[in-house]
Design a protein around this motif. Structure first.
Motif, short mmCIF file in Angstrom:
data_model
loop_
_atom_site.label_atom_id
_atom_site.label_comp_id
_atom_site.label_asym_id
_atom_site.label_seq_id
_atom_site.Cartn_x
_atom_site.Cartn_y
_atom_site.Cartn_z
N GLU A 23 0.71 -1.09 -0.07
CA GLU A 23 0.17 -0.04 0.10
C GLU A 23 0.84 1.20 -0.03
O GLU A 23 1.88 1.36 0.74
N VAL A 24 0.49 2.14 -0.73
CA VAL A 24 1.25 3.64 -1.07
C VAL A 24 0.75 4.57 0.28
O VAL A 24 -0.50 4.53 0.08
N LYS A 25 1.41 4.88 1.12
CA LYS A 25 1.25 5.58 2.26
C LYS A 25 1.73 7.05 1.90
O LYS A 25 2.70 7.34 1.14
N GLU A 26 0.62 7.94 2.52
CA GLU A 26 1.01 9.49 2.24
C GLU A 26 2.39 9.66 2.81
O GLU A 26 2.61 9.64 3.99
N PRO A 27 3.18 10.55 2.29
CA PRO A 27 4.44 10.92 2.85
C PRO A 27 4.19 11.78 4.07
O PRO A 27 3.24 12.59 4.10
N VAL A 28 5.01 11.62 5.00
CA VAL A 28 5.04 12.36 6.26
C VAL A 28 6.42 12.97 6.56
O VAL A 28 7.38 12.31 6.69
N PHE A 29 6.49 14.42 5.96
CA PHE A 29 7.68 15.06 6.14
C PHE A 29 7.53 16.68 6.38
O PHE A 29 6.23 17.09 6.18
N ASN A 30 8.54 17.22 6.71
CA ASN A 30 8.47 18.87 6.96
C ASN A 30 9.70 19.36 6.52
O ASN A 30 10.59 19.00 6.45
N VAL A 31 9.68 20.67 6.13
CA VAL A 31 10.90 21.52 5.59
C VAL A 31 10.60 22.93 6.25
O VAL A 31 9.40 23.57 6.37
N VAL A 32 11.67 23.11 6.99
CA VAL A 32 11.73 24.49 7.48
C VAL A 32 13.23 25.34 7.11
O VAL A 32 13.97 24.88 6.65
N THR A 33 13.07 26.66 7.26
CA THR A 33 14.44 27.59 7.17
C THR A 33 14.33 28.13 8.48
O THR A 33 13.60 28.39 9.37
N GLU A 34 15.64 28.93 8.64
CA GLU A 34 16.02 29.44 9.90
C GLU A 34 15.37 30.85 9.99
O GLU A 34 15.35 31.24 11.06
N LYS A 35 14.98 31.47 8.79
CA LYS A 35 14.35 32.75 8.81
C LYS A 35 13.72 32.82 7.52
O LYS A 35 13.59 31.84 6.79
N SER A 36 12.96 33.88 7.59
CA SER A 36 11.88 34.00 6.30
C SER A 36 12.43 35.37 5.20
O SER A 36 11.69 35.39 4.16
N VAL A 37 13.21 35.90 5.71
CA VAL A 37 13.97 37.04 5.02
C VAL A 37 15.30 36.91 4.71
O VAL A 37 16.24 36.65 5.58
N PHE A 275 19.94 23.26 -0.36
CA PHE A 275 20.39 24.63 -0.40
C PHE A 275 20.10 25.46 -1.58
O PHE A 275 20.11 24.57 -2.70
N TYR A 276 19.53 26.61 -1.67
CA TYR A 276 19.26 27.40 -2.79
C TYR A 276 19.55 28.70 -2.65
O TYR A 276 19.54 29.37 -1.63
N THR A 277 19.91 29.44 -3.90
CA THR A 277 20.10 30.87 -3.59
C THR A 277 19.39 31.60 -4.93
O THR A 277 19.32 31.05 -6.15
N PHE A 278 18.78 32.78 -4.68
CA PHE A 278 18.12 33.65 -5.54
C PHE A 278 18.78 34.57 -5.77
O PHE A 278 19.56 35.30 -5.41
N ASN A 279 18.43 34.92 -7.26
CA ASN A 279 19.28 35.94 -7.88
C ASN A 279 18.60 37.24 -8.19
O ASN A 279 19.13 38.18 -8.63
N LYS A 280 17.45 37.28 -7.66
CA LYS A 280 16.57 38.38 -7.87
C LYS A 280 15.66 38.62 -6.62
O LYS A 280 15.23 37.64 -6.03
N PRO A 281 15.34 39.86 -6.17
CA PRO A 281 14.43 40.26 -4.96
C PRO A 281 13.22 39.83 -5.41
O PRO A 281 12.92 39.90 -6.37
N GLY A 282 12.43 39.81 -4.34
CA GLY A 282 10.80 39.38 -4.53
C GLY A 282 10.46 38.79 -3.48
O GLY A 282 11.05 38.07 -2.53
N GLU A 283 8.95 38.35 -3.50
CA GLU A 283 8.28 37.53 -2.61
C GLU A 283 8.24 36.20 -3.34
O GLU A 283 7.69 36.18 -4.59
N ILE A 305 6.80 27.39 1.87
CA ILE A 305 7.40 28.14 2.91
C ILE A 305 7.39 29.39 1.77
O ILE A 305 7.78 29.57 0.66
N LYS A 306 6.94 30.61 2.58
CA LYS A 306 6.90 31.93 1.90
C LYS A 306 8.34 32.64 2.28
O LYS A 306 8.54 32.75 3.55
N LEU A 307 8.95 33.11 1.38
CA LEU A 307 10.29 33.76 1.70
C LEU A 307 10.43 35.07 0.87
O LEU A 307 9.86 35.26 -0.05
N THR A 308 10.74 36.04 1.66
CA THR A 308 11.29 37.31 1.31
C THR A 308 12.62 37.73 0.81
O THR A 308 13.53 37.30 1.62
N ILE A 309 13.08 38.16 -0.51
CA ILE A 309 14.41 38.18 -0.77
C ILE A 309 14.56 39.51 -1.11
O ILE A 309 13.86 40.29 -2.12
N GLN A 310 15.52 40.25 -0.49
CA GLN A 310 15.65 41.89 -0.41
C GLN A 310 17.11 41.89 -1.23
O GLN A 310 18.17 41.25 -1.30
#
Length: 310
Positions: A23-37, A275-283, A305-310
């Motif tokens: 039986e295929v079970k629904e994945p149980v996992f979570n993702v977090v970051t240290e901050k949102s900006v 790990f990931y890096t954004f090269n443009k500011p935005g929401e 996860i909602k992030l703000t890139i400045q």
């Protein structure tokens, strides 16, 4: 007492036997970051708890946004045409004109091409004059061609080129002939709808041009080239049409679905960070899509996860 015990054991075995080990079970996992900006260029660590069989990643950037994973990106556009051209040598200043037709039937025989109703749109562009004896390309500008569309009909483009009788031929070349879609309100999203290579131009030549012993007009994926023998001072009119394939103009552009980055496959070990890096500011709304999958099917869980890139 023993009878009750045996009955309990029998029921337990029955329940276990009825369970599907695959039986295929629904994945149980979570993702977090240290901050949102975060700052542009800052390396972001996503901590992952749990271990789905597979994980897809959407950064929330253009063409990698979960919001468009099952919905096409459709934009209102204005179709435009642009190209670069070079005219050199000889004395046939009027050697090239840009035409279009909505009644050409796709038969590229010279007489059939010649008999189609072609409309001259050269005046929408800056076709260069004769300059020197070698190709020196200049931009001819970009023009709105939305008015060329005919309901239910494709259009065709053609370069009509000629070497006048009793003259010295002028060479003419075209490169980067592109039909683009300019997205209204966001020119950065504009893209090529038909490239020169995709338009598959073909020459339809009159007998005088087609029977030249050398220096015939030619076409490659990158170049339309009107050529001919230099000394035509005793020769007849030589002419030809470089005709494109069919073009369908629309007021919308469909860029299709956004694609994810596969960051964990079923063969990989447990993944604890990404790990990931954004090269443009935005929401941005980042999405991690975890899958459990086997031959019985698959189930997914989405973590955003909602992030703000400045």
């Amino acid at each position: 007492m023993m009878k009750k015990y045996l009955t309990y054991i029998g029921l337990l075995l029955t329940i276990v036997a009825c369970q599907d080990p695959y039986e295929v079970k629904e994945p149980v996992f979570n993702v977090v970051t240290e901050k949102s900006v975060y700052a542009v260029g800052e390396r972001i660590r996503f901590s992952i708890e749990g271990s789905p069989d597979m994980i897809n990643f959407y950064s929330g950037s253009f063409e990698n946004d979960y919001a468009f994973h099952d919905k096409d990106r459709v934009y209102d556009i204005v179709p435009k045409l642009s190209f670069r051209a070079a005219k050199f040598a000889g004395n046939n200043e009027d050697c090239a004109e840009l035409l279009y037709s909505t009644d050409f039937d796709g038969n590229y025989a010279y007489e059939n091409v010649r008999s189609a109703n072609w409309i001259n749109i050269s005046d929408r562009f800056n076709i260069p004059p004769i300059v020197g004896t070698a190709a020196s390309f200049t931009d001819a500008g970009i023009a709105d061609i939305s008015d060329l569309a005919a309901t239910g009909k494709p259009i065709y483009f053609a370069w009509y080129c000629k070497t006048n009788a009793e003259s010295s031929r002028t060479r003419f070349q075209v490169a980067d002939f592109n039909v683009t879609g300019e997205v209204l309100g966001n020119s950065e999203l504009s893209g090529v709808l038909y490239s020169q290579a995709q338009l598959s131009f073909r020459w339809a030549l009159n007998e005088a041009a087609g029977m030249q012993a050398s220096d015939l007009p030619s076409i490659t994926n990158t170049l339309i080239y009107w050529n001919g023998i230099f000394n035509n001072t005793t020769g007849p009119l030589k002419e030809g049409y470089a005709v494109s394939g069919s073009v369908t103009l629309s007021d919308q552009m469909n860029l299709g679905l956004d694609k994810p980055q596969v960051i964990k496959s079923i063969q990989n070990e447990n993944m604890t960070e990404y790990f990931y890096t954004f090269n443009k500011p935005g929401e941005y709304e980042v999405a991690f899509v975890g899958y459990n999958v086997n031959f019985n099917g698959r189930k997914e869980t989405v973590k955003k996860i909602k992030l703000t890139i400045q």
